[in-house]
Scaffold this motif. Sequence first.
Motif, mmCIF file in Angstrom:
data_model
loop_
_atom_site.group_PDB
_atom_site.id
_atom_site.type_symbol
_atom_site.label_atom_id
_atom_site.label_comp_id
_atom_site.label_asym_id
_atom_site.label_seq_id
_atom_site.Cartn_x
_atom_site.Cartn_y
_atom_site.Cartn_z
ATOM 1 N N SER A 1 30.865 33.965 35.792
ATOM 2 C CA SER A 1 31.784 33.035 36.442
ATOM 3 C C SER A 1 31.752 33.186 37.960
ATOM 4 O O SER A 1 31.876 32.213 38.697
ATOM 5 C CB SER A 1 33.204 33.245 35.917
ATOM 6 O OG SER A 1 33.654 34.558 36.183
ATOM 7 N N ARG A 2 31.560 34.397 38.428
ATOM 8 C CA ARG A 2 31.601 34.649 39.874
ATOM 9 C C ARG A 2 30.447 33.971 40.595
ATOM 10 O O ARG A 2 30.628 33.299 41.609
ATOM 11 C CB ARG A 2 31.579 36.164 40.118
ATOM 12 C CG ARG A 2 31.548 36.592 41.577
ATOM 13 C CD ARG A 2 31.927 38.049 41.708
ATOM 14 N NE ARG A 2 31.154 38.893 40.822
ATOM 15 C CZ ARG A 2 30.049 39.554 41.188
ATOM 16 N NH1 ARG A 2 29.592 39.432 42.412
ATOM 17 N NH2 ARG A 2 29.414 40.326 40.332
ATOM 18 N N GLY B 1 37.834 35.010 37.808
ATOM 19 C CA GLY B 1 39.154 35.624 37.743
ATOM 20 C C GLY B 1 39.698 36.046 39.092
ATOM 21 O O GLY B 1 40.905 35.917 39.355
ATOM 22 N N ARG B 2 38.846 36.561 39.964
ATOM 23 C CA ARG B 2 39.308 36.965 41.296
ATOM 24 C C ARG B 2 39.849 35.756 42.056
ATOM 25 O O ARG B 2 40.865 35.847 42.748
ATOM 26 C CB ARG B 2 38.169 37.614 42.076
ATOM 27 C CG ARG B 2 38.527 37.876 43.532
ATOM 28 C CD ARG B 2 37.358 38.461 44.313
ATOM 29 N NE ARG B 2 37.186 39.869 44.039
ATOM 30 C CZ ARG B 2 36.332 40.653 44.703
ATOM 31 N NH1 ARG B 2 35.559 40.122 45.646
ATOM 32 N NH2 ARG B 2 36.219 41.930 44.421
ATOM 33 N N GLU B 3 39.177 34.605 41.937
ATOM 34 C CA GLU B 3 39.646 33.391 42.593
ATOM 35 C C GLU B 3 41.014 32.983 42.059
ATOM 36 O O GLU B 3 41.915 32.623 42.822
ATOM 37 C CB GLU B 3 38.635 32.260 42.380
ATOM 38 C CG GLU B 3 38.994 30.941 43.022
ATOM 39 C CD GLU B 3 38.804 30.922 44.530
ATOM 40 O OE1 GLU B 3 39.273 29.962 45.168
ATOM 41 O OE2 GLU B 3 38.184 31.869 45.061
ATOM 42 N N PRO C 1 47.194 30.516 37.363
ATOM 43 C CA PRO C 1 47.301 31.247 36.092
ATOM 44 C C PRO C 1 45.936 31.793 35.673
ATOM 45 O O PRO C 1 44.928 31.096 35.744
ATOM 46 C CB PRO C 1 47.811 30.187 35.107
ATOM 47 C CG PRO C 1 48.479 29.156 35.960
ATOM 48 C CD PRO C 1 47.703 29.130 37.247
ATOM 49 N N PHE C 2 45.934 33.038 35.229
ATOM 50 C CA PHE C 2 44.682 33.656 34.785
ATOM 51 C C PHE C 2 44.340 33.157 33.388
ATOM 52 O O PHE C 2 45.204 32.959 32.547
ATOM 53 C CB PHE C 2 44.812 35.177 34.764
ATOM 54 C CG PHE C 2 43.587 35.867 34.229
ATOM 55 C CD1 PHE C 2 42.513 36.143 35.062
ATOM 56 C CD2 PHE C 2 43.498 36.214 32.895
ATOM 57 C CE1 PHE C 2 41.373 36.761 34.573
ATOM 58 C CE2 PHE C 2 42.360 36.830 32.394
ATOM 59 C CZ PHE C 2 41.302 37.097 33.234
ATOM 60 N N ASN D 1 35.302 42.402 37.956
ATOM 61 C CA ASN D 1 34.611 41.906 39.148
ATOM 62 C C ASN D 1 33.099 41.982 38.992
ATOM 63 O O ASN D 1 32.363 41.288 39.693
ATOM 64 C CB ASN D 1 35.055 42.686 40.382
ATOM 65 C CG ASN D 1 34.484 42.095 41.660
ATOM 66 O OD1 ASN D 1 34.546 40.892 41.858
ATOM 67 N ND2 ASN D 1 33.938 42.934 42.509
ATOM 68 N N LEU D 2 32.630 42.845 38.080
ATOM 69 C CA LEU D 2 31.192 42.958 37.860
ATOM 70 C C LEU D 2 30.681 41.859 36.932
ATOM 71 O O LEU D 2 29.481 41.731 36.729
ATOM 72 C CB LEU D 2 30.852 44.337 37.269
ATOM 73 C CG LEU D 2 31.165 45.541 38.173
ATOM 74 C CD1 LEU D 2 30.796 46.837 37.465
ATOM 75 C CD2 LEU D 2 30.416 45.435 39.494
ATOM 76 N N ASN D 3 31.597 41.085 36.341
ATOM 77 C CA ASN D 3 31.176 39.969 35.503
ATOM 78 C C ASN D 3 30.568 38.901 36.399
ATOM 79 O O ASN D 3 31.271 38.235 37.152
ATOM 80 C CB ASN D 3 32.368 39.401 34.727
ATOM 81 C CG ASN D 3 31.950 38.312 33.762
ATOM 82 O OD1 ASN D 3 31.368 37.313 34.158
ATOM 83 N ND2 ASN D 3 32.244 38.503 32.494
#
Length: 511
Positions: A82-83, A480-482, A489-490, A77-79
Amino acid sequence: MSLDVTDPNNLSIETVFTNPSNAEAALVGSFKAYTELARGSCPTIPLEIYGNIQSSTSTTYLEYSIEPRQPINNRDNLNCLSRYIFNTSYEAAAGAREAFIGIKQNNLKYGTISTQFPDGRDTPSRKIFARFVIGISQLKLALLMDQAYLTDTITPGYNQIVQELTPWPAVLDNARQQLRAAITEARNTPDFTLPLLFVNNVANRAINRDELVRVMQSFLVRADVYSARTPQQRAAVNWAAVLARLDSTITRDFGYVADPAVAGTGSTYITNSFAQNTLRLSNRFIGPADTSGQYQAWLARPVAQRNAFVMATPDLRIRNATTPAPTVPTPAPIRIQRVTTTMGSAANAPYITSFYRHVRFLNVAADSGSRTFVPVITVQEMQFIRAEALFRLGRFADAAAIINPSRVAAGLRPVGPTGPPAGRDCVPRKDDGSCGDLFDAIMYEKRMELFPLEGDINYLDQRGWGRLLPGTPLHIPVNGRELITRGFPFYTFGGTDDRQNSAQLPNAQQP
């Protein structure tokens, strides 16, 4: 027992946007949200690292600097990479879309109301600006992400209707459609001038209808040129059409004024451009200017044996003296300066350390990021795209004429149709030390003159030119969280094992 919950605030577009000022505030916020992607440390630092402009020994960004490039940790989540790109683009579009709907549904009116303008003379300009922000937000996603949700002035990104991610080419088409629609609406609207706070400008930089159209044309040029994921796609761009559209692009730089008194206008990206502790210029950025052979020696060593090196160059934009830059006029503006101290946390990765920092925006107080004019698109960027278009179309002498003014001002000899004159003072050089050709000079000059601009331009260029390091992702995965939250699929991109969505070949020497 009923489990229905009543919202006592009854917040909705119908209730929030009941007056013109609220809708305008949303429009101001939407453009600020868009610029956040080019103002913050992330995603600009990772993208400039991927673009071989900066390098970082900080543990925060080390994972992007490691060679060979590593897969993006999309579960973390700290990445931020992409976020931020994904979430902030939709934040910008959401504010613009809701303002557009609020103006339309609540019959909000701006400017003089008359028989000729019963809905308000300035009302169309607010809706045009909303569509503009939606268009450039979708464009940002199309250029950087592999897929995204489609959104427009009516449809939000993820909702009961749109529940599937769409591959980037369709997102790109949607961005173009939004921008073209806004251009058409603007051309069919009487002249207008946007409120200064829409892009936080000053009076002498107020943006009228015709300039906004030119800005949108410039974004369409970016859509055509920067969307290519490979050198083959970049070569296949309709360069004749790009060249024709360039005649309709901006005639002065488009951007906003950073003001410490106005929230959301300061640019940490600009401040980071002259950082010198754990963030400096990549040796791959300055290396082509070296005429001493040190850069080639650095490339020839195994990665683990590389360290910072001192270069020699006739390019006057690069200052090897370690004293402060002179205050008197010099033959060329100093852009890059050598420092004697070792990068902080150098032990984390000695092979990415550098002796050079950028000083274009450095002032005495080191606060230019909160006080300068922050460019979004510049006339010079459009000119370098013109130079590439001319080169791709075989008009080599015309391409050379565009880049020669900045070269000559920097003390370099002018290039001809085949490139720089051979000799010991040839700049730029190829990775093997031989004298570069005309396209090498175009690439070098664009990178040297434009940085820092937007944070993603160098990455997008390096991608299209085939210059990304092996393992660098060709685009960024959906956060990834989304993926996990929505039940998709991750996945992630990057690393040399990713042979479909990451760079694999050594640096190309030709377009």
